[in-house]
Design a protein around this motif. Structure first.
Motif, PDB file in Angstrom:
ATOM      1  N   GLY A  25     -11.244 -36.211 -49.632  1.00  0.00           N
ATOM      2  CA  GLY A  25      -9.832 -36.466 -49.395  1.00  0.00           C
ATOM      3  C   GLY A  25      -9.492 -36.419 -47.924  1.00  0.00           C
ATOM      4  N   TYR A  26      -9.041 -37.538 -47.383  1.00  0.00           N
ATOM      5  CA  TYR A  26      -8.613 -37.606 -45.985  1.00  0.00           C
ATOM      6  C   TYR A  26      -7.096 -37.487 -45.945  1.00  0.00           C
ATOM      7  CZ  TYR A  26     -13.238 -39.055 -44.520  1.00  0.00           C
ATOM      8  OH  TYR A  26     -14.581 -39.087 -44.260  1.00  0.00           O
ATOM      9  N   HIS A  27      -6.613 -36.496 -45.228  1.00  0.00           N
ATOM     10  CA  HIS A  27      -5.181 -36.256 -45.063  1.00  0.00           C
ATOM     11  C   HIS A  27      -4.760 -36.902 -43.750  1.00  0.00           C
ATOM     12  CE1 HIS A  27      -1.405 -34.019 -45.215  1.00  0.00           C
ATOM     13  NE2 HIS A  27      -1.564 -33.881 -43.922  1.00  0.00           N
ATOM     14  N   ALA A  28      -3.707 -37.723 -43.789  1.00  0.00           N
ATOM     15  CA  ALA A  28      -3.234 -38.396 -42.576  1.00  0.00           C
ATOM     16  C   ALA A  28      -1.712 -38.374 -42.537  1.00  0.00           C
ATOM     17  CB  ALA A  28      -3.721 -39.839 -42.535  1.00  0.00           C
ATOM     18  N   PHE A  29      -1.192 -38.205 -41.349  1.00  0.00           N
ATOM     19  CA  PHE A  29       0.248 -38.320 -41.134  1.00  0.00           C
ATOM     20  C   PHE A  29       0.574 -39.793 -40.941  1.00  0.00           C
ATOM     21  CE2 PHE A  29      -0.635 -33.967 -39.913  1.00  0.00           C
ATOM     22  CZ  PHE A  29       0.344 -33.294 -40.633  1.00  0.00           C
ATOM     23  N   ILE A  30       1.717 -40.232 -41.495  1.00  0.00           N
ATOM     24  CA  ILE A  30       2.092 -41.645 -41.453  1.00  0.00           C
ATOM     25  C   ILE A  30       3.552 -41.799 -41.042  1.00  0.00           C
ATOM     26  CG2 ILE A  30       0.418 -42.394 -43.192  1.00  0.00           C
ATOM     27  CD1 ILE A  30       2.759 -42.324 -45.245  1.00  0.00           C
ATOM     28  N   PRO A  31       3.910 -42.965 -40.476  1.00  0.00           N
ATOM     29  CA  PRO A  31       5.327 -43.248 -40.208  1.00  0.00           C
ATOM     30  C   PRO A  31       6.016 -43.737 -41.484  1.00  0.00           C
ATOM     31  CG  PRO A  31       3.985 -45.053 -39.407  1.00  0.00           C
ATOM     32  CD  PRO A  31       3.029 -43.993 -39.914  1.00  0.00           C
ATOM     33  N   LEU A  32       7.335 -43.699 -41.494  1.00  0.00           N
ATOM     34  CA  LEU A  32       8.091 -44.177 -42.655  1.00  0.00           C
ATOM     35  C   LEU A  32       7.842 -45.649 -42.942  1.00  0.00           C
ATOM     36  CD1 LEU A  32      11.522 -42.361 -42.300  1.00  0.00           C
ATOM     37  CD2 LEU A  32       9.787 -42.028 -44.069  1.00  0.00           C
ATOM     38  N   SER A  33       7.571 -46.434 -41.904  1.00  0.00           N
ATOM     39  CA  SER A  33       7.304 -47.861 -42.111  1.00  0.00           C
ATOM     40  C   SER A  33       6.043 -48.067 -42.953  1.00  0.00           C
ATOM     41  CB  SER A  33       7.184 -48.586 -40.776  1.00  0.00           C
ATOM     42  OG  SER A  33       6.195 -47.980 -39.964  1.00  0.00           O
ATOM     43  N   THR A  34       5.075 -47.195 -42.819  1.00  0.00           N
ATOM     44  CA  THR A  34       3.882 -47.256 -43.669  1.00  0.00           C
ATOM     45  C   THR A  34       4.203 -46.753 -45.063  1.00  0.00           C
ATOM     46  OG1 THR A  34       2.271 -47.096 -41.879  1.00  0.00           O
ATOM     47  CG2 THR A  34       1.563 -46.281 -44.017  1.00  0.00           C
ATOM     48  N   PHE A  35       4.913 -45.651 -45.174  1.00  0.00           N
ATOM     49  CA  PHE A  35       5.253 -45.077 -46.472  1.00  0.00           C
ATOM     50  C   PHE A  35       5.989 -46.090 -47.354  1.00  0.00           C
ATOM     51  CE2 PHE A  35       8.291 -42.837 -49.233  1.00  0.00           C
ATOM     52  CZ  PHE A  35       7.398 -42.127 -50.025  1.00  0.00           C
ATOM     53  N   ASP A  36       6.905 -46.843 -46.765  1.00  0.00           N
ATOM     54  CA  ASP A  36       7.702 -47.814 -47.521  1.00  0.00           C
ATOM     55  C   ASP A  36       6.867 -48.924 -48.138  1.00  0.00           C
ATOM     56  OD1 ASP A  36      10.043 -46.442 -46.979  1.00  0.00           O
ATOM     57  OD2 ASP A  36      10.558 -47.699 -45.256  1.00  0.00           O
ATOM     58  N   ARG A  37       5.669 -49.173 -47.613  1.00  0.00           N
ATOM     59  CA  ARG A  37       4.834 -50.281 -48.096  1.00  0.00           C
ATOM     60  C   ARG A  37       3.556 -49.824 -48.802  1.00  0.00           C
ATOM     61  NH1 ARG A  37       5.234 -52.966 -42.495  1.00  0.00           N
ATOM     62  NH2 ARG A  37       3.203 -52.011 -42.497  1.00  0.00           N
ATOM     63  N   LEU A  38       3.435 -48.543 -49.073  1.00  0.00           N
ATOM     64  CA  LEU A  38       2.237 -48.040 -49.746  1.00  0.00           C
ATOM     65  C   LEU A  38       2.202 -48.474 -51.209  1.00  0.00           C
ATOM     66  CD1 LEU A  38       2.033 -44.348 -48.490  1.00  0.00           C
ATOM     67  CD2 LEU A  38       0.460 -46.212 -47.931  1.00  0.00           C
ATOM     68  N   PRO A  39       1.001 -48.663 -51.753  1.00  0.00           N
ATOM     69  CA  PRO A  39       0.897 -48.937 -53.192  1.00  0.00           C
ATOM     70  C   PRO A  39       1.119 -47.651 -53.988  1.00  0.00           C
ATOM     71  CG  PRO A  39      -1.285 -48.734 -52.244  1.00  0.00           C
ATOM     72  CD  PRO A  39      -0.289 -48.659 -51.094  1.00  0.00           C
ATOM     73  N   GLN A  40       1.113 -47.770 -55.285  1.00  0.00           N
ATOM     74  CA  GLN A  40       1.257 -46.609 -56.160  1.00  0.00           C
ATOM     75  C   GLN A  40       0.002 -45.736 -56.076  1.00  0.00           C
ATOM     76  OE1 GLN A  40       3.985 -45.763 -57.972  1.00  0.00           O
ATOM     77  NE2 GLN A  40       4.945 -47.457 -56.891  1.00  0.00           N
ATOM     78  N   PRO A  41       0.142 -44.417 -56.294  1.00  0.00           N
ATOM     79  CA  PRO A  41      -1.034 -43.552 -56.329  1.00  0.00           C
ATOM     80  C   PRO A  41      -2.068 -44.077 -57.334  1.00  0.00           C
ATOM     81  CG  PRO A  41       0.940 -42.227 -56.271  1.00  0.00           C
ATOM     82  CD  PRO A  41       1.386 -43.652 -56.450  1.00  0.00           C
ATOM     83  N   GLY A  42      -3.322 -44.007 -56.945  1.00  0.00           N
ATOM     84  CA  GLY A  42      -4.418 -44.527 -57.762  1.00  0.00           C
ATOM     85  C   GLY A  42      -4.880 -45.900 -57.333  1.00  0.00           C
ATOM     86  N   ALA A  43      -4.032 -46.618 -56.601  1.00  0.00           N
ATOM     87  CA  ALA A  43      -4.396 -47.949 -56.102  1.00  0.00           C
ATOM     88  C   ALA A  43      -5.186 -47.810 -54.802  1.00  0.00           C
ATOM     89  CB  ALA A  43      -3.151 -48.790 -55.864  1.00  0.00           C
ATOM     90  N   GLU A  44      -5.940 -48.850 -54.475  1.00  0.00           N
ATOM     91  CA  GLU A  44      -6.701 -48.831 -53.231  1.00  0.00           C
ATOM     92  C   GLU A  44      -5.774 -49.075 -52.048  1.00  0.00           C
ATOM     93  OE1 GLU A  44     -10.179 -51.439 -51.225  1.00  0.00           O
ATOM     94  OE2 GLU A  44     -10.713 -50.373 -53.061  1.00  0.00           O
TER      95      GLU A  44
END
Length: 68
Positions: A25-44
């Motif tokens: 598990g790689y933990h990374a901090f992200i900006p809101l612009s990335t968060f808004d476009r993330l897929p659902q958990p479980g997706a690549e």
């Protein structure tokens, strides 16, 4: 240096994610612009990364695009 991580999105919060890369598990901090476009958990997901090292901390930042 870690150029990117690609794997299953294990968890996401508005400012951080955990990406499961073959059982690690790689933990990374992200900006809101990335968060808004993330897929659902479980997706690549594939995140470009910046690995920031100081004398006190090692921090991984993740971004969906190089412009971010």
């Amino acid at each position: 240096m870690i150029a990117f991580v690609r794997g299953k999105l294990a968890e996401s919060l508005p400012n951080q994610v955990t990406v499961d890369v073959n059982g690690v598990g790689y933990h990374a901090f992200i900006p809101l612009s990335t968060f808004d476009r993330l897929p659902q958990p479980g997706a690549e997901v594939r995140l470009l990364t910046h690995y920031h090292v100081t004398d006190r901390d090692h921090t991984l930042f993740g971004f969906l695009t190089s412009e971010e």
